[in-house]
Design an enzyme around this catalytic site. Sequence first.
Site, short mmCIF file in Angstrom:
data_model
loop_
_atom_site.label_atom_id
_atom_site.label_comp_id
_atom_site.label_asym_id
_atom_site.label_seq_id
_atom_site.Cartn_x
_atom_site.Cartn_y
_atom_site.Cartn_z
N ARG A 1 1.03 -1.25 0.04
CA ARG A 1 0.10 -0.03 -0.26
C ARG A 1 0.77 1.36 0.14
NH1 ARG A 1 -4.97 -1.84 4.16
NH2 ARG A 1 -5.91 -3.37 2.46
N GLU B 1 -7.17 -0.80 16.63
CA GLU B 1 -6.23 0.13 15.98
C GLU B 1 -5.61 1.34 16.95
OE1 GLU B 1 -6.74 3.14 12.20
OE2 GLU B 1 -8.13 1.71 12.38
#
Length: 562
Positions: A288, A376
């Site tokens: 990514r 996260e």
Amino acid sequence: MHLETDVLVIGAGGAGMYAAIEASRAGASVILADRSLIGRGGATVMAQMTVAAALGDREPDSWEYHLSDTLAAGRGLCDETLAAMVCEEGPGRIREMDAWKVGWARDGEHIAQVHAPGHDRARCVYVEVLSTGPAVSKTLRTQLNLVSGVRRIGDLAIVDIVVEDGRACGAVAIHIPTSEIVTIAATSVIIATGGLTRLYRRNSASSNMGGDGYALALRAGAPLIDMEFVQFFPIGHLAPRLVGMDPIMWDPFRYKLGGKLLNSEMHEFETDYARSDQRSDGNYVLTRDLATYAISKEVEAGRGSPAGGAYLSFQHVPEDVIRKSFGPVVDRLAANGIDLATQLVEVAPIAHYHMGGVQVNAQLETNIEGLYACGEAIGGANGANRLSGNAITEAFVFGARAGVNAAERAKRARTRWSDAAAKPAVALLRSAEKRDTPNPAHLVADLQALMADKVGPFRTQQKLGEAIAALDDMTKAIGDQPWSSAEPFDTVLLDWLDLRNMLLVAKSVAVPALARTESRGAHQRDDFPGLDDSWTLNQTIALAGDRLDLAKRVPSSRKVPV
């Protein structure tokens, strides 16, 4: 209103729900609080992607191979203990979700697995069709209904964590519909609020992902780690107009159909930016961070698409193959006027995930006794760049671990609620003054634009310095006294509280980004291209009064088996 519980879980996405379930199973009473609806806010419910776990059903695999790929993606900065925890415990959580009837796609008798960027083999599971996140969230909501001792409270915004003598003892909150102050006594507190991608103008997050948990941790006295590493999803939808669909929906199409990235000259440019150490399954070349770099550089060179991105093409794929793979989604695209067999779509990087977060130990506890974090909200496990598919895996693993550990602590300790320690946060809310201008929602939009333009995928000393100065000015402008509309549903107060958090967290990204004079993973400096071995270090940031203190540390190695 005053409430009491053994474990307070702040945030009800995948990690928060898993934490609440496991804490309840361990015998604790739990309050699961979220500023949105329980199980319907945050990132998990929006996820359409795959979930990485070394099941070994399709081909031989091992969690150590998964760990090797995770560490490679992290560019030398992963906390190996946390990364190993995700990889080793991930398969068990995937099979537990399978037993809970989540609906993983099957390949005969086995769970189907596909090959994602950065992995050395097919390792990622999913729910057909583009339904992984909604299916996971629904399954966890169902499990919440089956356990006792979990009180679910939506529309509750946590304002501050209460700390007494170095121990977390609860939180102060505001009930959004009524603006009533709520205090919650808890023996253990778990931050499960997700990331910070709402800080950016183009983002794939829900509206409550503004970094609340990071701000709560900082003000409680817990440090953050790796905050400079914001992951931009390279192929977020840009054009034509797409209504009612996730802007990062295109990756599964690429998994199955081998979509091509083209510039304005119709050149397939992805391989031009490939590095020899990047793995590929034939359809993918770039991870990514590298794909974000490639698209941005093509646009910068004047070879971008009309809307300022790159073209994604499936025109080489027969129409019947597209429909067989994504039939219901093809119909939804058609309703938006998009025919993938004949049309190109435009894509561009979009803020998607945050590698940094709250610094925790192997028990997922911060330096504040009784304060945990998961999902996260944690920093360290992913280093400089998250491996594709690891996000939901870590939500499962870290959520479950934090829930059990928080519950075990609650058995050993007594709740020591302190009205005196809660007084500053309560007084802050009571001091809100009626004020209609300036519009705090407009200031949020200004902040998002600033972060996109100055602290985006590609950074320079000048841009970062300008961002920090502007953030300081905005912080002074909103002041220390909350603004209010004096109405029960006080959106002005809520926006002010959001700004308070977002400005602190935005600066916590910009300051270490300015200090890191190299390019590594998701942190790219145009004025310092390339890795610098002397920067194989994590940066931590802590709040000291009104000042953010930055420090460096050597990445943690795995000293004992997980």
